[in-house]
Design a protein around this motif. Structure first.
Motif, PDB file in Angstrom:
ATOM      1  N   SER A  99      95.880  74.984 -29.121  1.00  0.00           N
ATOM      2  CA  SER A  99      95.500  74.668 -27.752  1.00  0.00           C
ATOM      3  C   SER A  99      94.949  73.256 -27.667  1.00  0.00           C
ATOM      4  N   LEU A 100      95.333  72.552 -26.607  1.00  0.00           N
ATOM      5  CA  LEU A 100      94.770  71.254 -26.257  1.00  0.00           C
ATOM      6  C   LEU A 100      94.124  71.405 -24.893  1.00  0.00           C
ATOM      7  N   GLN A 101      92.909  70.938 -24.760  1.00  0.00           N
ATOM      8  CA  GLN A 101      92.246  70.953 -23.462  1.00  0.00           C
ATOM      9  C   GLN A 101      91.632  69.581 -23.235  1.00  0.00           C
ATOM     10  N   LEU A 102      92.021  68.979 -22.145  1.00  0.00           N
ATOM     11  CA  LEU A 102      91.487  67.683 -21.773  1.00  0.00           C
ATOM     12  C   LEU A 102      90.544  67.884 -20.594  1.00  0.00           C
ATOM     13  N   ARG A 103      89.304  67.501 -20.787  1.00  0.00           N
ATOM     14  CA  ARG A 103      88.303  67.590 -19.726  1.00  0.00           C
ATOM     15  C   ARG A 103      87.610  66.235 -19.659  1.00  0.00           C
ATOM     16  N   GLY A 104      87.896  65.503 -18.582  1.00  0.00           N
ATOM     17  CA  GLY A 104      87.302  64.181 -18.444  1.00  0.00           C
ATOM     18  C   GLY A 104      87.740  63.284 -19.582  1.00  0.00           C
ATOM     19  N   HIS A 105      86.789  62.813 -20.354  1.00  0.00           N
ATOM     20  CA  HIS A 105      87.080  61.893 -21.470  1.00  0.00           C
ATOM     21  C   HIS A 105      86.963  62.586 -22.821  1.00  0.00           C
ATOM     22  N   GLN A 106      87.234  63.892 -22.837  1.00  0.00           N
ATOM     23  CA  GLN A 106      87.127  64.626 -24.091  1.00  0.00           C
ATOM     24  C   GLN A 106      88.350  65.517 -24.289  1.00  0.00           C
ATOM     25  N   LEU A 107      88.943  65.405 -25.464  1.00  0.00           N
ATOM     26  CA  LEU A 107      90.073  66.238 -25.845  1.00  0.00           C
ATOM     27  C   LEU A 107      89.586  67.263 -26.852  1.00  0.00           C
ATOM     28  N   ARG A 108      89.789  68.533 -26.525  1.00  0.00           N
ATOM     29  CA  ARG A 108      89.417  69.616 -27.446  1.00  0.00           C
ATOM     30  C   ARG A 108      90.703  70.191 -28.033  1.00  0.00           C
ATOM     31  N   ILE A 109      90.724  70.279 -29.349  1.00  0.00           N
ATOM     32  CA  ILE A 109      91.851  70.838 -30.091  1.00  0.00           C
ATOM     33  C   ILE A 109      91.365  72.128 -30.729  1.00  0.00           C
ATOM     34  N   GLU A 110      92.118  73.209 -30.519  1.00  0.00           N
ATOM     35  CA  GLU A 110      91.745  74.504 -31.112  1.00  0.00           C
ATOM     36  C   GLU A 110      92.938  75.096 -31.838  1.00  0.00           C
ATOM     37  N   VAL A 111      92.645  75.725 -32.980  1.00  0.00           N
ATOM     38  CA  VAL A 111      93.650  76.504 -33.699  1.00  0.00           C
ATOM     39  C   VAL A 111      93.040  77.871 -33.974  1.00  0.00           C
ATOM     40  N   THR A 112      93.743  78.895 -33.536  1.00  0.00           N
ATOM     41  CA  THR A 112      93.293  80.274 -33.702  1.00  0.00           C
ATOM     42  C   THR A 112      94.163  80.951 -34.740  1.00  0.00           C
ATOM     43  N   ASP A 113      93.528  81.587 -35.724  1.00  0.00           N
ATOM     44  CA  ASP A 113      94.299  82.321 -36.727  1.00  0.00           C
ATOM     45  C   ASP A 113      94.003  83.809 -36.600  1.00  0.00           C
ATOM     46  N   GLU A 114      94.698  84.607 -37.374  1.00  0.00           N
ATOM     47  CA  GLU A 114      94.529  86.059 -37.369  1.00  0.00           C
ATOM     48  C   GLU A 114      93.921  86.547 -38.680  1.00  0.00           C
ATOM     49  N   GLY A 115      93.260  85.669 -39.389  1.00  0.00           N
ATOM     50  CA  GLY A 115      92.696  86.036 -40.684  1.00  0.00           C
ATOM     51  C   GLY A 115      91.740  87.207 -40.582  1.00  0.00           C
ATOM     52  N   THR A 116      91.699  88.009 -41.628  1.00  0.00           N
ATOM     53  CA  THR A 116      90.845  89.196 -41.609  1.00  0.00           C
ATOM     54  C   THR A 116      89.534  89.002 -42.352  1.00  0.00           C
ATOM     55  N   ASP A 117      89.374  87.863 -43.030  1.00  0.00           N
ATOM     56  CA  ASP A 117      88.090  87.650 -43.697  1.00  0.00           C
ATOM     57  C   ASP A 117      87.123  86.991 -42.720  1.00  0.00           C
ATOM     58  N   ASN A 118      85.865  87.025 -43.026  1.00  0.00           N
ATOM     59  CA  ASN A 118      84.848  86.495 -42.133  1.00  0.00           C
ATOM     60  C   ASN A 118      84.332  85.121 -42.549  1.00  0.00           C
ATOM     61  N   CYS A 119      84.934  84.510 -43.546  1.00  0.00           N
ATOM     62  CA  CYS A 119      84.393  83.223 -43.977  1.00  0.00           C
ATOM     63  C   CYS A 119      85.016  82.087 -43.177  1.00  0.00           C
ATOM     64  N   ALA A 120      84.158  81.186 -42.780  1.00  0.00           N
ATOM     65  CA  ALA A 120      84.589  80.022 -42.017  1.00  0.00           C
ATOM     66  C   ALA A 120      85.012  78.917 -42.970  1.00  0.00           C
TER      67      ALA A 120
END
Length: 150
Positions: A83-104
């Motif tokens: 996902s890309l979200q542009l709000r004003g002067h900020q670009l947010r990039i997100e990647v969502t996975d389906e991993g089953t572990d809880n470690c970041a």
């Protein structure tokens, strides 16, 4: 003869503050190594369509590349959401996975002779902020970064 009715008022034009403008683009990819290049291409193309300079596109491509690579290599995901979200002067990039572990994912200190292990350090150096959030109710996580656009 003069009319007794006041003249009709025309609506004032809307003044839109660029900081209030939000643009969004999202796409899903299979969790395969070939998807890393596809994610880079989609992000680069979208930022060009939005009229951003090439250097921001290269930075965003590096970030999405790192996040998608990590999701492919370090999770048991079948699909990856981007996902890309542009709000004003900020670009947010997100990647969502389906991993089953809880470690970041965490940046690590690679030794000089190691080939891998520097990607999240690069993200940290390029992004204004980055982090990890819990995914939706299925499982997984969202890794995100925010880049300034000016």
């Amino acid at each position: 003869m003069a009319s007794s009715h006041p003249p009709a008022q025309l609506p004032l034009p809307l003044l839109v503050d660029p900081a209030d403008t939000v643009r969004h683009e999202g796409f899903d990819l299979p969790a395969h190594a070939s998807s890393v290049a596809r994610a880079r291409a989609v992000v680069g193309g979208q930022l060009r369509r939005w009229g951003f300079p090439e250097d921001l596109g290269h930075t965003a491509q590096l970030v999405i590349s790192e996040f998608v690579t990590n999701a492919v290599l370090h999770t048991d995901s079948g699909r990856i959401g981007c996902s890309l979200q542009l709000r004003g002067h900020q670009l947010r990039i997100e990647v969502t996975d389906e991993g089953t572990d809880n470690c970041a994912p965490l940046p690590r200190s690679a030794t000089p002779d190691e080939v891998n292990g520097r990607g999240l350090q690069l993200v940290g150096a390029l992004a204004e902020r980055w982090g990890v959030s819990a995914g939706d109710t299925r499982c997984g996580r969202v890794v995100w970064a925010e880049l300034g656009t000016h």
